[in-house]
Design a protein around this motif. Structure first.
Motif, PDB file in Angstrom:
ATOM      1  N   ARG A 152       0.807  -1.211   0.000  1.00 42.86           N
ATOM      2  CA  ARG A 152       0.000   0.000   0.000  1.00 42.86           C
ATOM      3  C   ARG A 152       0.846   1.270   0.000  1.00 42.86           C
ATOM      4  O   ARG A 152       0.479   2.292  -0.567  1.00 42.86           O
ATOM      5  N   ASN A 184      -8.700  13.504   1.403  1.00 45.18           N
ATOM      6  CA  ASN A 184      -9.998  12.891   1.074  1.00 45.18           C
ATOM      7  C   ASN A 184     -11.011  13.882   0.507  1.00 45.18           C
ATOM      8  O   ASN A 184     -12.060  14.124   1.108  1.00 45.18           O
ATOM      9  N   VAL A 202     -13.816   5.678  -1.083  1.00 45.52           N
ATOM     10  CA  VAL A 202     -14.823   5.144  -0.169  1.00 45.52           C
ATOM     11  C   VAL A 202     -16.222   5.761  -0.366  1.00 45.52           C
ATOM     12  O   VAL A 202     -17.217   5.033  -0.358  1.00 45.52           O
ATOM     13  N   THR A 205     -17.716   4.259  -3.396  1.00 45.06           N
ATOM     14  CA  THR A 205     -18.014   2.831  -3.182  1.00 45.06           C
ATOM     15  C   THR A 205     -19.304   2.675  -2.374  1.00 45.06           C
ATOM     16  O   THR A 205     -20.176   1.863  -2.720  1.00 45.06           O
ATOM     17  N   THR A 217     -19.787  -2.591   2.741  1.00 43.91           N
ATOM     18  CA  THR A 217     -18.720  -3.348   3.410  1.00 43.91           C
ATOM     19  C   THR A 217     -17.750  -2.386   4.082  1.00 43.91           C
ATOM     20  O   THR A 217     -17.117  -1.562   3.405  1.00 43.91           O
ATOM     21  N   ILE A 219     -14.233  -1.936   6.025  1.00 45.47           N
ATOM     22  CA  ILE A 219     -12.966  -2.657   6.168  1.00 45.47           C
ATOM     23  C   ILE A 219     -12.583  -2.651   7.645  1.00 45.47           C
ATOM     24  O   ILE A 219     -12.554  -1.577   8.267  1.00 45.47           O
ATOM     25  N   GLN A 224     -11.630   3.268  11.665  1.00 44.19           N
ATOM     26  CA  GLN A 224     -10.643   4.220  11.138  1.00 44.19           C
ATOM     27  C   GLN A 224     -11.352   5.505  10.681  1.00 44.19           C
ATOM     28  O   GLN A 224     -12.491   5.467  10.247  1.00 44.19           O
ATOM     29  N   ARG A 226     -11.328   9.430   8.674  1.00 43.62           N
ATOM     30  CA  ARG A 226     -10.787  10.326   7.656  1.00 43.62           C
ATOM     31  C   ARG A 226     -11.458  11.685   7.817  1.00 43.62           C
ATOM     32  O   ARG A 226     -12.588  11.779   8.307  1.00 43.62           O
ATOM     33  N   ILE A 265     -15.260   5.642   9.367  1.00 50.32           N
ATOM     34  CA  ILE A 265     -15.809   5.068   8.136  1.00 50.32           C
ATOM     35  C   ILE A 265     -17.183   4.455   8.426  1.00 50.32           C
ATOM     36  O   ILE A 265     -18.099   4.551   7.621  1.00 50.32           O
ATOM     37  N   TYR A 300      -8.724  -6.057  -0.173  1.00 54.80           N
ATOM     38  CA  TYR A 300      -7.761  -5.433  -1.091  1.00 54.80           C
ATOM     39  C   TYR A 300      -6.634  -6.376  -1.513  1.00 54.80           C
ATOM     40  O   TYR A 300      -6.059  -6.230  -2.575  1.00 54.80           O
ATOM     41  N   TYR A 304      -2.266  -4.810   1.964  1.00 53.97           N
ATOM     42  CA  TYR A 304      -3.003  -3.644   2.466  1.00 53.97           C
ATOM     43  C   TYR A 304      -2.684  -3.380   3.927  1.00 53.97           C
ATOM     44  O   TYR A 304      -2.511  -4.306   4.718  1.00 53.97           O
ATOM     45  N   ASP A 306      -4.012  -0.288   6.837  1.00 58.70           N
ATOM     46  CA  ASP A 306      -4.858   0.908   6.899  1.00 58.70           C
ATOM     47  C   ASP A 306      -4.188   2.022   7.692  1.00 58.70           C
ATOM     48  O   ASP A 306      -3.147   1.825   8.331  1.00 58.70           O
ATOM     49  N   ARG A 310      -6.286  10.590  10.098  1.00 56.77           N
ATOM     50  CA  ARG A 310      -5.542  11.451   9.174  1.00 56.77           C
ATOM     51  C   ARG A 310      -6.212  12.829   9.235  1.00 56.77           C
ATOM     52  O   ARG A 310      -7.190  13.091   8.564  1.00 56.77           O
TER      53      ARG A 310
HETATM   54  N1  UDP Z   1     -13.172   1.552   3.020  1.00 53.71           N
HETATM   55  C1  UDP Z   1     -14.190   0.757   3.525  1.00 53.71           C
HETATM   56  N2  UDP Z   1     -15.037   0.148   2.646  1.00 53.71           N
HETATM   57  C2  UDP Z   1     -14.944   0.299   1.294  1.00 53.71           C
HETATM   58  C3  UDP Z   1     -13.928   1.137   0.792  1.00 53.71           C
HETATM   59  C4  UDP Z   1     -13.050   1.756   1.667  1.00 53.71           C
HETATM   60  O1  UDP Z   1     -14.331   0.609   4.745  1.00 53.71           O
HETATM   61  O2  UDP Z   1     -15.769  -0.267   0.580  1.00 53.71           O
HETATM   62  C5  UDP Z   1     -12.236   2.211   3.950  1.00 53.71           C
HETATM   63  C6  UDP Z   1     -10.748   2.005   3.644  1.00 53.71           C
HETATM   64  O3  UDP Z   1     -10.283   0.803   4.227  1.00 53.71           O
HETATM   65  C7  UDP Z   1     -10.140   3.233   4.280  1.00 53.71           C
HETATM   66  C8  UDP Z   1     -11.214   4.313   4.121  1.00 53.71           C
HETATM   67  O4  UDP Z   1     -12.428   3.609   3.832  1.00 53.71           O
HETATM   68  O5  UDP Z   1      -9.917   3.020   5.656  1.00 53.71           O
HETATM   69  C9  UDP Z   1     -10.940   5.314   3.020  1.00 53.71           C
HETATM   70  O6  UDP Z   1     -10.698   4.632   1.825  1.00 53.71           O
HETATM   71  P1  UDP Z   1     -10.401   5.351   0.441  1.00 53.71           P
HETATM   72  O7  UDP Z   1     -10.403   4.276  -0.619  1.00 53.71           O
HETATM   73  O8  UDP Z   1     -11.326   6.489   0.198  1.00 53.71           O
HETATM   74  O9  UDP Z   1      -8.892   5.890   0.524  1.00 53.71           O
HETATM   75  P2  UDP Z   1      -7.865   6.387   1.656  1.00 53.71           P
HETATM   76  O10 UDP Z   1      -8.525   7.425   2.470  1.00 53.71           O
HETATM   77  O11 UDP Z   1      -7.468   5.188   2.490  1.00 53.71           O
HETATM   78  O12 UDP Z   1      -6.750   6.902   0.833  1.00 53.71           O
END
Ligand code: UDP
Length: 345
Positions: A152, A184, A202, A205, A217, A219, A224, A226, A265, A300, A304, A306, A310
């Motif tokens: 990652r 983000n 995210v 998604t 879903t 993760i 975690q 953001r 999340i 992933y 991966y 996490d 941030r």
């Molecule tokens: N995440 C999640 N489910 C998903 C997609 C992402 O829980 O279907 C989580 C991912 O593991 C991360 C956060 O959402 O902790 C943000 O993911 P993103 O892909 O937006 O990128 P990042 O902020 O990690 O660069």
């Protein structure tokens, strides 16, 4: 529309992505600058093709060296936005991340050095890596990444090395630069939510799942966090960086994020579920889908890892650019959801 004494010429590579397409729409609406744009795909820009100030070329950066050099020479500013910025790709195709984000962009940086053209380069909040909860500061935070087998981190490492290269060119070869670090960013045009692309971020998604009435879903449980920044706020920061009043953005690094837009999340999933339930046709969605969880390695791949928190320290952007975000996460999500639903109406 603001008329300039001498309209700027800006070269934008990777112009058709989320940031590029939104920035170009904003510039064409509010300024008389000329945009010279290159991208593999022009779908998100097609509505602006008739605009006389947009000069779009469809093509691959890799095969367009002569054209790019001509533009770098002639333009006032270069914004190389072409990059892979999706965790799924960092793990599943890490070399493609290094090749595009570092190698290809290094050529552009060197062209800017050769022609002494100002470069505004997208760094990333990922360079800060695994902070222990304290806000990330451009001047004082360490960059903390994981072991090599956690693939990652190739994105973070590629971007960090590029930051260091650009900084060194600034100090030792007088390259005029600004590095900006998106935390983000989200909003209209983020990703295609009507397809389940693994590269979607995210919010896209989750929106894909919600609009198709499928389970969400999380993760690793979704604890975690953001900090999410709405694109209109981000564009305001970009405009201040481009305009560079009193040289405030010259040879500087800026975190561009929203400390007040923080959510776990899981919290994000719950908020988005509520907001989609308020949209016509989705009132029963709470009974139709579940919020589930899966290990990050299963979702992933084994490489991966996490990032738990941030948070941007934006005091530098506040002080130098006079910028700060104004859109709450709730309001930004509503605008984003409505934008995507309107595409289907
Ligand atoms: N995440 C999640 N489910 C998903 C997609 C992402 O829980 O279907 C989580 C991912 O593991 C991360 C956060 O959402 O902790 C943000 O993911 P993103 O892909 O937006 O990128 P990042 O902020 O990690 O660069």
């Amino acid at each position: 529309m603001e008329a300039s004494p001498k309209p700027m010429n800006i070269l934008i590579l990777g112009a058709g992505g989320f940031i590029g397409s939104n920035l170009i729409a904003h510039i064409l609406k509010h300024r008389d600058w000329h945009i010279h744009a290159l991208d593999l795909h022009g779908d998100k820009l097609a509505q602006h093709f008739p605009h006389p100030n947009l000069h779009f070329k469809q093509g691959d950066m890799r095969g367009s060296h002569a054209w790019i050099e001509e533009q770098v020479k002639a333009c006032d500013i270069v914004l190389p936005l072409a990059a892979i910025a999706s965790p799924a790709t960092y793990v599943q195709n890490p070399l493609s991340v290094f090749e595009l984000d570092f190698e290809c962009n290094l050529d552009i940086v060197r062209l800017c050095v050769r022609h002494n053209t100002r470069i505004i380069f997208p760094s990333t909040s990922e360079v800060y890596g695994m902070q222990a909860g304290q806000p990330c500061n451009e001047e004082t935070s360490n960059c903390i990444t994981g072991p090599i087998h956690k693939e990652r981190w190739i994105y973070s490492s590629s971007k960090q090395l590029m930051d260091r290269v650009i900084y060194a060119y600034g100090v030792h070869h007088n390259l005029p630069y600004t590095l900006f670090r998106p935390f983000n960013w989200y909003g209209p045009g983020l990703d295609n939510v009507w397809e389940n692309a693994p590269s979607n971020r995210v919010i896209a998604t989750f929106l894909h799942s919600l609009l198709h009435r499928r389970d969400i879903t999380l993760i690793n449980g979704g604890a975690q966090k953001r900090c999410f920044l709405y694109i209109e706020d981000a564009l305001e920061a970009m405009m201040r960086i481009i305009e560079n009043k009193d040289g405030a953005a010259t040879n500087a690094i800026f975190n561009i994020g929203h400390p007040g837009g923080e959510a776990s999340i899981r919290g994000l999933a719950e908020t988005m579920l509520e907001l989609v339930a308020g949209q016509p046709g989705y009132s029963n969605i709470r009974n139709e889908i579940k919020i589930t969880s899966t290990p990050g390695g299963d979702f992933y791949g084994a490489g991966y890892q996490d990032i738990n928190t941030r948070i941007p320290d934006i005091s530098h952007a506040i002080e130098k650019l006079g910028w700060q975000p104004t859109t709450s996460l709730q309001d930004g999500l509503v605008k984003t959801i409505r934008y995507y639903l309107d595409q289907k109406r």
